[in-house]
Motif scaffolding. Structure first.
Motif, PDB file in Angstrom:
ATOM      1  N   PRO B  41       0.927  -0.962  -0.008  1.00  0.00           N
ATOM      2  CA  PRO B  41       0.154  -0.040   0.005  1.00  0.00           C
ATOM      3  C   PRO B  41       0.815   1.252   0.088  1.00  0.00           C
ATOM      4  O   PRO B  41       1.739   1.209   0.546  1.00  0.00           O
ATOM      5  CB  PRO B  41      -0.572  -0.020   1.353  1.00  0.00           C
ATOM      6  N   LEU B 111       2.972   2.946   4.597  1.00  0.00           N
ATOM      7  CA  LEU B 111       2.194   2.917   5.923  1.00  0.00           C
ATOM      8  C   LEU B 111       2.846   1.968   7.048  1.00  0.00           C
ATOM      9  O   LEU B 111       3.439   1.038   6.840  1.00  0.00           O
ATOM     10  CB  LEU B 111       0.745   2.164   5.829  1.00  0.00           C
ATOM     11  N   VAL B 112       3.111   2.716   8.260  1.00  0.00           N
ATOM     12  CA  VAL B 112       4.074   2.062   9.372  1.00  0.00           C
ATOM     13  C   VAL B 112       3.048   1.926  10.527  1.00  0.00           C
ATOM     14  O   VAL B 112       2.132   2.782  10.697  1.00  0.00           O
ATOM     15  CB  VAL B 112       5.214   2.592   9.395  1.00  0.00           C
ATOM     16  N   PRO B 113       2.894   0.800  11.156  1.00  0.00           N
ATOM     17  CA  PRO B 113       2.299   0.645  12.487  1.00  0.00           C
ATOM     18  C   PRO B 113       2.944   1.620  13.515  1.00  0.00           C
ATOM     19  O   PRO B 113       4.203   1.767  13.285  1.00  0.00           O
ATOM     20  CB  PRO B 113       2.268  -0.839  12.791  1.00  0.00           C
ATOM     21  N   GLY B 114       2.278   2.001  14.657  1.00  0.00           N
ATOM     22  CA  GLY B 114       2.960   2.428  15.679  1.00  0.00           C
ATOM     23  C   GLY B 114       2.333   3.749  16.303  1.00  0.00           C
ATOM     24  O   GLY B 114       2.395   4.167  17.454  1.00  0.00           O
ATOM     25  N   ALA B 115       1.448   4.415  15.559  1.00  0.00           N
ATOM     26  CA  ALA B 115       0.552   5.457  15.923  1.00  0.00           C
ATOM     27  C   ALA B 115      -0.597   5.140  16.785  1.00  0.00           C
ATOM     28  O   ALA B 115      -0.913   4.029  16.536  1.00  0.00           O
ATOM     29  CB  ALA B 115       0.197   6.522  14.764  1.00  0.00           C
ATOM     30  N   ASP B 116      -1.174   5.761  17.643  1.00  0.00           N
ATOM     31  CA  ASP B 116      -2.236   5.518  18.496  1.00  0.00           C
ATOM     32  C   ASP B 116      -3.458   5.041  17.539  1.00  0.00           C
ATOM     33  O   ASP B 116      -4.255   4.458  17.591  1.00  0.00           O
ATOM     34  CB  ASP B 116      -2.563   6.373  19.279  1.00  0.00           C
ATOM     35  N   ALA B 136      -5.224  -2.581   4.979  1.00  0.00           N
ATOM     36  CA  ALA B 136      -4.424  -2.979   6.075  1.00  0.00           C
ATOM     37  C   ALA B 136      -4.471  -2.483   7.517  1.00  0.00           C
ATOM     38  O   ALA B 136      -4.634  -3.343   8.362  1.00  0.00           O
ATOM     39  CB  ALA B 136      -3.031  -2.349   5.532  1.00  0.00           C
ATOM     40  N   ARG B 139      -7.393  -4.550   8.670  1.00  0.00           N
ATOM     41  CA  ARG B 139      -6.669  -6.187   9.042  1.00  0.00           C
ATOM     42  C   ARG B 139      -5.982  -5.995  10.207  1.00  0.00           C
ATOM     43  O   ARG B 139      -6.062  -6.934  11.127  1.00  0.00           O
ATOM     44  CB  ARG B 139      -5.770  -6.683   8.065  1.00  0.00           C
ATOM     45  N   LEU B 140      -5.210  -4.932  10.643  1.00  0.00           N
ATOM     46  CA  LEU B 140      -4.589  -4.892  11.854  1.00  0.00           C
ATOM     47  C   LEU B 140      -5.444  -4.656  13.236  1.00  0.00           C
ATOM     48  O   LEU B 140      -4.971  -4.571  14.237  1.00  0.00           O
ATOM     49  CB  LEU B 140      -3.538  -3.863  11.711  1.00  0.00           C
ATOM     50  N   GLY B 141      -6.543  -4.110  12.978  1.00  0.00           N
ATOM     51  CA  GLY B 141      -7.532  -3.870  14.036  1.00  0.00           C
ATOM     52  C   GLY B 141      -6.924  -2.563  14.691  1.00  0.00           C
ATOM     53  O   GLY B 141      -7.805  -2.717  15.931  1.00  0.00           O
ATOM     54  N   GLU B 198      -1.387   9.959  13.317  1.00  0.00           N
ATOM     55  CA  GLU B 198      -0.829  10.041  11.999  1.00  0.00           C
ATOM     56  C   GLU B 198      -1.537  10.083  10.985  1.00  0.00           C
ATOM     57  O   GLU B 198      -2.739   9.519  10.685  1.00  0.00           O
ATOM     58  CB  GLU B 198       0.194   8.907  11.818  1.00  0.00           C
TER      59      GLU B 198
END
Lengths: 396, 334
Positions: B41, B111-116, B136, B139-141, B198
């Motif tokens: 993505p 797109l990266v995970p880590g923000a609230d 995405a 999916r990550l919820g 973000e």
């Protein structure tokens, strides 16, 4: 897919690991704000810490600038980590928030951040494609933090490929030889077992030993429940493997004839051996385990005794696995031979092979699988055939 | 950094070309060999388009909206621009069976995970960069919202898809329906939420500029505002100008299709540089004289530094005459 190729791949001595999977990165208490945890997960060095709000964070352990390890740095503000070398700062997403020597932020300044979820007393990390990470696929290890269970565990830094540990846990006939003083008994090898592919990511192996003398470990546990107990038991071992590398073993004994095989375990003691193995390098693994029980829940003494007891037992496995890995590396020309008792382990290897295939990483395994003429020409084993005797096993 | 090998230009076959909304065409191409993994993505492909009127070709970037698991078939979606130089018109003429030259998926907008929580802001055809990100995040919820802005419903090709995939998490704003986005309200809402949000946006420059101003005005961290602008173009069209470095005894002409750094290097100057896209700041030189206007085009210097006009990234910065007889600049090594 060619069957001979598949056979070679599943019998690999050094098994590659999937990347698109959740792996336990550490115990809940290991990830904190006091000490940044440096740990390699599936070949990827990561730095772990928590935000002020308590959320765990996993970043690649190499600064974007000159690759200095962020785990040697410091935590700053609510969620940032500062590189120990030139002071670059990153937030929990791995995006750079500060470049000390200039007025702007370079838009490409970032380090990879990995999906991370805290569940069942572990923090789980997804080292592969972050957009595929789905927390609902974290394996069920609920006994670890369920009020109906009590217990604790430890970590073994095992000097072997992760698959050797899965093999070890999927075939418990080794208990007779490796754990003779605690868990072993002849009936382990002599009793029938059944292996089932429960779903595309779950394999079970079930073994019942009816009307047997309990080995030392189980006799002690029965006496914790009933100090006067001194008799024969029905013993069970039901192994549940969840891809890629979690194995929960439902174990226990109940006085023989009290109906445990039919489903009434109320007179017995039940434990769950929780194992989740995280590849570190090709030849080292983080092996997280715990022993949970469903009786005398309030006894910290029993919790500590069981943890210490299992630590002793698993120490015997650790020594064997290390020696096995050394022998594998010292004998590059010899292949593995799979026996009837390996059915569970081979299902595991097939599932992992499918995961690797889906990631397009089958090529990873081929160079480490020397083809062995003997292994390739021999007929397939009959999975329902008799269990080989101890003499043949030890000869391998 | 860009180099030809990494772009991996291939002749790709058009396997689907369909009008999916007013002036919006969905095109699926098949690469001659699969990548071995799905396009991420936020990634885009560069496509070589012919500008028939001029008989020349140019490169356009299009976000990958969909990818199969092997990265073999990639879907993009192209808006036919009314006054384009012909790039979008070329794309709209593509039919199944045609071939085009395209790069592998390139990633400048991950797109990266880590923000609230995440907010995806799509303006018009910019939605193409965000469809996969939404999937995405679902999916990550995680906690996320999608804001989809358009002039009229007829051009919003992904309104139904996003509604079915994200339900309540999607807010749609349509100018023609009188439900235009209140940018200040959106940003104020984010600033009022505890934790870190973000925002990833892709859309018209005007929308993105309004968000950027509101974002900084609200005291939010520039790190948490992510966007992609294809081809970091300047405020002015490129034109030829003259550059001198007195201490090296060099004076040379920079043509419209050449960078100042390349012209100086060709004239014999050995200069420091690295990224060549206006990010790293290694090529910065001091400016002592200027005739015309500086079109900075870099992201290394701050607004304050750019306003002073006393330094420039030679890899991207240009000079325009802007009323003077000709653009001229004098530089010094620092």
């Amino acid at each position: 897919m060619d069957e001979q190729d598949l056979r070679e791949r599943v019998n690999a001595k050094i098994f590659p690991h999937p990347l698109n999977a959740w792996y336990a990165a550490g115990w809940d208490w290991e990830v904190n704000r006091k000490q940044i945890l440096a740990r390699t997960i599936a070949g990827r060095p990561m730095a772990f810490y928590r935000t002020e709000a308590g959320r765990p964070v996993a970043l690649a352990d190499a600064c974007w600038h000159r690759l200095a390890p962020l785990s040697m740095g410091t935590l700053v503000g609510a969620e940032e980590i500062q590189c120990p070398y030139h002071g670059l700062r990153y937030n929990a997403s791995g995006r750079c928030t500060r470049l000390p020597a200039q007025e702007t932020l370079n838009p490409s300044a970032s380090v990879p951040s990995f999906p991370i979820v805290e569940r069942y007393r572990y923090v789980w990390v997804w080292p592969g494609d972050p957009t595929l990470a789905d927390p609902s696929t974290i394996p069920d290890m609920h006994q670890l933090d369920d009020p109906e269970w009590a217990g604790d565990g430890l970590t073994i830094e095992a000097a072997c490929n992760y698959q050797l540990i899965l093999d070890n846990l999927m075939d418990l006939t080794h208990e007779e030889f490796v754990h003779g003083s605690s868990l072993g008994q002849d009936e382990l090898s002599q009793s029938e077992f059944s292996t089932r592919l429960e779903s595309d990511n779950h394999v079970s192996v079930t073994r019942w030993m009816i009307d047997v003398k309990p080995p030392a470990f189980w006799a002690k546990n029965m006496r914790d429940l009933d100090p006067d107990f001194d008799g024969r038991v029905d013993r069970w071992q039901i192994i549940h493997y969840y891809a890629p590398s979690t194995i929960c073993i439902d174990v226990g004994v109940a006085p023989t004839g009290t109906g445990a095989p039919e489903g009434d375990r109320s007179k017995g003691v039940n434990g769950y051996v929780m194992n989740t193995i995280t590849p570190d390098t090709e030849r080292t693994s983080h092996y997280f385990w715990a022993f949970m029980r469903n009786y005398r829940l309030d006894s910290q003494k029993i919790t500590t005794e069981l943890r210490n007891g299992v630590r002793g037992v698993f120490g015997e496995d650790e020594a064997m696995l290390k020696a096995q890995q050394r022998a594998i590396d010292a004998n590059p020309d010899y292949a593995f031979y799979s026996l009837n008792i390996d059915a569970g382990g081979i299902w595991v290897r097939r599932i992992l092979d499918r995961m690797l295939q889906a990631e397009g990483r089958l090529g990873d395994s081929s160079p480490t699988v020397p083809s062995d003429a003997r292994a390739l020409t021999d007929a397939a084993r009959d999975p329902n055939g008799p269990v080989a005797d101890a003499g043949e096993r030890s000869a391998r | 950094m860009t180099n030809t090998a990494r772009l991996d230009w291939r002749r790709c076959r058009v396997v689907e070309s369909e009008l999916v909304a007013d002036r919006v065409r969905r095109i699926t191409i098949e690469r001659p060999a699969p990548l071995g993994r799905a396009a991420e993505p936020g990634s885009h492909i560069d496509v070589r388009v012919s500008l028939s009127a001029e008989g020349s070709s140019d490169v356009r970037s299009y976000s990958v909206v969909e990818s199969d698991a092997a990265g073999h078939r990639l879907t993009i979606t192209v808006l036919l621009v009314a006054h384009s130089r012909g790039g979008s018109a070329f794309m709209h003429r593509l039919a199944v069976g045609d071939t085009i030259e395209a790069t592998r998926p390139l990633q400048d907008f991950p797109l990266v995970p880590g923000a609230d929580r995440h907010v995806l802001l799509a303006g018009g055809i910019g939605v193409t960069a965000l469809v996969g990100m939404g999937r995405a995040l679902a999916r990550l919820g995680g906690d996320y919202r999608i804001v989809y802005v358009g002039r009229s419903r007829s051009v919003m090709a992904y309104a139904d898809l996003l509604a079915s995939e994200h339900g309540e998490r999607l807010a749609t704003h349509i100018d023609a329906d009188g439900t235009a986005l209140d940018v200040d309200g959106l940003v104020a809402g984010i600033a009022a939420e505890p934790g870190r949000t973000e925002l990833l946006m892709c859309g018209p420059v005007r929308l993105m500029d309004a968000v950027r101003r509101a974002w900084l005005h609200a005291g939010l961290s520039p790190t948490d505002l992510r966007f992609e602008t294809f081809g970091n173009s300047g405020w002015f069209d490129a034109e030829s100008f003259e550059v001198s470095i007195p201490e090296l005894g060099i004076t040379t002409t920079v043509s419209a299709d050449q960078t100042m750094l390349d012209a100086l290097t060709a004239a014999g100057a050995e200069l420091m540089w690295d990224c060549r896209k206006g990010e790293c700041g290694l090529c910065v030189m001091a400016v002592s004289q200027l005739s015309g206007k500086l079109d900075h085009r870099d992201v290394f210097l701050s607004d304050r530094q750019k306003a002073a006009d006393d330094q420039a990234c030679t890899c991207v910065t240009r000079v325009v005459a802007a009323g003077a007889d000709r653009g001229r600049i004098t530089l010094h090594t620092r």
